[in-house]
Write a protein that holds these residues in place. Sequence first.
Motif, PDB file in Angstrom:
ATOM      1  N   PHE A  81     -17.323   6.380  27.757  1.00  0.00           N
ATOM      2  CA  PHE A  81     -18.343   5.375  27.985  1.00  0.00           C
ATOM      3  C   PHE A  81     -18.107   4.755  29.353  1.00  0.00           C
ATOM      4  N   ARG A  82     -19.123   4.065  29.829  1.00  0.00           N
ATOM      5  CA  ARG A  82     -19.047   3.383  31.122  1.00  0.00           C
ATOM      6  C   ARG A  82     -18.901   1.886  30.856  1.00  0.00           C
ATOM      7  N   PHE A  83     -17.953   1.258  31.519  1.00  0.00           N
ATOM      8  CA  PHE A  83     -17.744  -0.182  31.394  1.00  0.00           C
ATOM      9  C   PHE A  83     -18.769  -0.882  32.281  1.00  0.00           C
ATOM     10  N   LYS A  86     -18.012  -7.820  31.161  1.00  0.00           N
ATOM     11  CA  LYS A  86     -17.496  -8.653  30.083  1.00  0.00           C
ATOM     12  C   LYS A  86     -18.231  -9.980  30.170  1.00  0.00           C
ATOM     13  N   VAL A  91     -18.007  -7.336  25.291  1.00  0.00           N
ATOM     14  CA  VAL A  91     -17.865  -6.323  26.338  1.00  0.00           C
ATOM     15  C   VAL A  91     -19.132  -5.470  26.274  1.00  0.00           C
ATOM     16  N   LEU A  93     -21.009  -2.089  27.252  1.00  0.00           N
ATOM     17  CA  LEU A  93     -20.715  -0.704  27.587  1.00  0.00           C
ATOM     18  C   LEU A  93     -22.019   0.075  27.645  1.00  0.00           C
ATOM     19  N   SER A  94     -21.978   1.224  28.301  1.00  0.00           N
ATOM     20  CA  SER A  94     -23.134   2.113  28.271  1.00  0.00           C
ATOM     21  C   SER A  94     -22.648   3.535  28.106  1.00  0.00           C
ATOM     22  N   LYS A 101     -27.209   0.967  26.439  1.00  0.00           N
ATOM     23  CA  LYS A 101     -26.169  -0.058  26.496  1.00  0.00           C
ATOM     24  C   LYS A 101     -25.865  -0.565  25.099  1.00  0.00           C
ATOM     25  N   LYS A 103     -23.280  -3.704  23.049  1.00  0.00           N
ATOM     26  CA  LYS A 103     -22.361  -4.841  23.161  1.00  0.00           C
ATOM     27  C   LYS A 103     -21.367  -4.743  22.024  1.00  0.00           C
ATOM     28  N   PHE A 109     -13.237  -3.825  21.185  1.00  0.00           N
ATOM     29  CA  PHE A 109     -13.025  -3.006  22.385  1.00  0.00           C
ATOM     30  C   PHE A 109     -11.542  -2.743  22.605  1.00  0.00           C
ATOM     31  N   LYS A 117      -8.789   5.961  32.350  1.00  0.00           N
ATOM     32  CA  LYS A 117      -9.954   5.822  33.208  1.00  0.00           C
ATOM     33  C   LYS A 117     -10.178   7.153  33.918  1.00  0.00           C
TER      34      LYS A 117
END
Length: 125
Positions: A81-83, A86, A91, A93-94, A101, A103, A109, A117
Motif C-alpha cells: 500500500f501507499r502511505f 497521518k 492513518v 493509505l491508498s 483510499k 483510513k 496500522f 519500504k
Amino acid sequence: MHNQEVKVYLKAYEVLENGNLKEVEEIGTSLLVIENVENFKENTFWLKVKNLWILIGKVPPLSIAYQDIILFKEKGKWGMFRFVEKKGDLVILSDVKGEKKTKVKEEDFTSINILGKVIRIQDRI
C-alpha cells in the motif's frame, strides 16, 4: 580508465505460491541505490513476487513518509500500500496506484507486519 559501478551483494528471497519465502542467490546491487540506508547490508533485501523484483528497506531504520510504498504480510497474505498521511489517530493509505483510499486507526496500522519500504521495483535483475 573505466568508471565501474560498485556493487554490493544483498540477500534475496522468492515468494512461493503458498506465501512462504525461499532464500535465493544474493543479488549484486548498485551501491548508489542503497548507500543512504544505515547498515544497508543488514537492512535491505530483494524480494521476488511473481515476475517482479522488489528492493526493500527495513522499517526501522528507514522511516515511512508521504507516498512511500510499504510491503506487509497479514494473515499469510502479502500486500503493498501507499502511505498518504497521518491525521490525528488515523492513518490514510491508498492502493499502490493511488486510486482507492482507506483510513485505518493508527493502532491497527502499527499492528500489521510491515516488512519494509519499497526502494525500487524492476522486472529483471
